[in-house]
Scaffold this active site. Structure first.
Site, PDB file in Angstrom:
ATOM      1  N   GLU A 240      -7.213   5.988  11.820  1.00 51.28           N
ATOM      2  CA  GLU A 240      -6.074   6.187  12.701  1.00 51.28           C
ATOM      3  C   GLU A 240      -6.115   7.599  13.277  1.00 51.28           C
ATOM      4  OE1 GLU A 240      -2.203   4.638  11.327  1.00 51.28           O
ATOM      5  OE2 GLU A 240      -3.188   4.247   9.403  1.00 51.28           O
TER       6      GLU A 240
ATOM      7  N   ASP B 188       0.862  -1.186   0.000  1.00 47.46           N
ATOM      8  CA  ASP B 188       0.000   0.000   0.000  1.00 47.46           C
ATOM      9  C   ASP B 188       0.893   1.229   0.000  1.00 47.46           C
ATOM     10  OD1 ASP B 188      -0.110   1.013   3.131  1.00 47.46           O
ATOM     11  OD2 ASP B 188      -0.098  -1.179   3.023  1.00 47.46           O
TER      12      ASP B 188
END
Length: 286
Positions: free
Chosen positions: A179, A92
């Site tokens: 996050e 990613d």
């Protein structure tokens, strides 16, 4: 008032009929060209057809190439770990990695890539389009992820994401990154935070016709929990071994990996293709 004389007819009835037929054909052609143009615009990222709003995507259109048994990138897996059946190796990425040589990435054995698309409502990753085109061109199956922020509404963030990444059946399902690192410092009550996350998920799933993949940090889960993951694909992080949870769809094995074509560190991921296909499906038979 004297009546006006009747105007002389300029065309015969047969001539008028012919002109009506020609005009109707021209109108139909114009409509067809508009439809084709709109379809091309909506599909500018993907190589396949877009999912219908509110409907399930074509699950069979999503495919991930196999990772070769001798792929150099397999060295990035934890010690004594190997890929199982229907598992593929991927990465990613975001603009943090700079320009990527996707041909070398594929040559190293990488089969798929989750590419950062947006963050909040005011940021589109500057490498999104280059990464998407590069991955496609090299035979790496792409997917897009959004970095969520608590400083703007979930609905507005969904609009920003969908504007950057229109639905594409042959791409990986969209992913949501939850996050605290690098995001805003707001910490609303859990009820409000969950409502905003749900608003994002609802809008994106309706547009894409697939369930959203969820990645979350331990800090997010400890603070807010993660109710939304119960019936959606899980993307888990575990740097030493396979996740204990048995039904994961994606496993991030490390954040400091090394792959040909990428300068510096990169996240290494393992994908269970059929688990992802089944858990992201919104079709009745999925």
């Amino acid at each position: 008032m004297r009546p006006r004389p009747r105007p002389r007819r300029k065309f015969t009835r047969e001539q008028v009929r012919r002109r009506q037929i020609v005009a109707g054909g021209c109108l139909a052609l114009v409509i067809l060209l508009v439809v084709i143009s709109c379809s091309a615009i909506l599909g500018r990222h993907g190589g396949g057809g877009g999912a219908a709003l509110g409907g399930g995507a074509d699950d069979s259109a999503m495919s991930v190439p196999a990772t070769p048994a001798d792929a150099p990138a397999l060295s990035q897996l934890p010690k004594d770990a190997s890929l199982g059946g229907e598992e593929a190796l991927g990465i990613d990425v975001s603009a943090h990695q700079g320009e990527i040589d996707w041909t070398n990435v594929r040559g190293d054995g990488i089969s798929f890539a989750y590419i950062k698309a947006t963050e909040g409502t005011g940021f589109t990753d500057p490498q999104l389009n280059a990464n998407w085109r590069g991955a496609r061109g090299a035979g790496v199956t792409p997917g897009a992820y959004h970095y969520f922020t608590l400083c703007s509404s979930g609905a507005d963030q969904a609009k920003a994401f969908l504007a950057a990444v229109p639905p594409s059946d042959d791409a990986l399902p969209p992913a949501l990154d939850l996050e605290f690192d690098g995001a805003c410092e707001k910490r609303p009550e859990a009820k409000q935070a969950k409502e905003e996350v749900a608003a994002f998920i609802d809008a994106v799933e309706k547009a894409w016709g697939r369930r959203v993949v969820l990645y979350s940090s331990r800090e997010w889960r400890d603070h807010y929990g993660l109710d939304a993951t119960e019936d959606r694909p899980d993307w888990l992080y575990n740097d030493g071994s396979r996740p204990v949870q048995g039904d994961w769809a994606l496993w991030q094995t490390r954040f400091d990996g090394s792959v040909a074509g990428v300068k510096g560190d990169v996240d290494i991921d393992v994908l269970r293709t059929e688990v992802l296909r089944a858990s992201s499906s919104m079709n009745d038979d999925g």
